[in-house]
Design a protein around this motif. Structure first.
Motif: not given
Length: 188
Positions: A143-151
Motif C-alpha cells: 500500500p502506497h497511499d490512502i484517502d477517505r471516501y465516505g465510510d
C-alpha cells in the motif's frame, strides 16, 4: 537546494506559508514559502531517529510523520519543533507512505503490507489502534497511499511498479462515522 534538509525529499504538506518536507534519507524540513522566489529553511533535522521519512500530515499544531515508525511532532514554534510521541512495532508499522486523518484516528498506508490505524486523541501518547494485513490476506502487496471516501478508504498498490501494474482497493472502515475495529474492516 540543501543536501541535508531535503535529503531524498519524498512528500510535501502545506499549512499557510509553511511547507513540511520529509525525506527518505532521514530528513525533515520546515520551509517558509511566503516568498516563492526565495523560500527559506526555518528548521531541519537529519538523523537516524527519522530514517525513511516518507509522508507528513499537518493537523493543527501537530505534524504527523510517517517513517519506519509513526511520530507526532509539536510545530507550534516552527523553528523548534518537538517530538511528542512515537509508535513502533515492525513489521506492522513500517515504511508509512500515505496517511489520512479521520476524527481521532490516522489511517496509514504501510508499504510492508498493512493498513495501520493510530489513535491520536492524545498526541503526546499516540497508540496503535490496529493493523490490517493486506499482503497475505488480500494480495495487496505494498500500500502506497490512502484517502477517505465516505465510510471507506481507498488504497493504491503499485504492484512493485512492474507488470501486472497496480491495484486500487476500497475498504469499509467506518460505520455511522465511527471507525470500526480492524477485524471488522471489509474489502468492498
Amino acid at each position: 537546494l540543501h543536501d541535508e534538509a531535503l535529503a531524498g525529499a519524498h512528500d510535501v504538506q502545506l499549512a499557510g506559508n509553511l511547507a513540511f518536507v520529509p525525506g527518505k534519507w532521514q530528513s525533515l524540513s520546515i520551509i517558509d514559502v511566503a516568498n516563492p522566489t526565495k523560500p527559506r529553511i526555518l528548521w531541519f533535522k537529519n538523523d537516524a531517529e527519522i530514517a525513511d521519512s516518507e509522508t507528513v500530515l499537518v493537523s493543527g499544531d501537530t505534524l504527523l510523520l510517517g517513517t519506519r515508525d509513526f511520530l507526532t511532532i509539536n510545530i507550534t514554534d516552527s523553528r523548534q519543533p518537538v517530538i511528542l510521541g512515537k509508535v513502533s512495532e515492525q513489521p506492522k508499522i513500517d515504511r508509512i507512505n500515505g496517511m489520512v486523518r479521520i476524527a481521532d484516528h490516522v489511517l496509514a498506508a504501510n508499504k510492508s503490507g498493512y493498513i495501520d490505524a493510530f489513535d491520536v486523541s492524545n498526541v503526546k501518547q499516540p497508540t496503535l489502534f490496529g493493523a490490517f494485513e493486506t499482503k497475505k490476506k488480500l494480495d495487496i502487496e505494498s500500500p502506497h497511499d490512502i484517502d477517505r471516501y465516505g465510510d471507506h478508504v481507498v488504497i493504491a498498490d503499485p504492484r512493485r511498479f512492474k507488470p501486472p501494474f497496480g491495484k486500487l482497493a476500497l475498504f469499509k472502515v467506518l460505520e455511522n462515522g465511527e471507525l470500526l475495529p480492524v477485524e471488522k474492516w471489509t474489502l468492498s
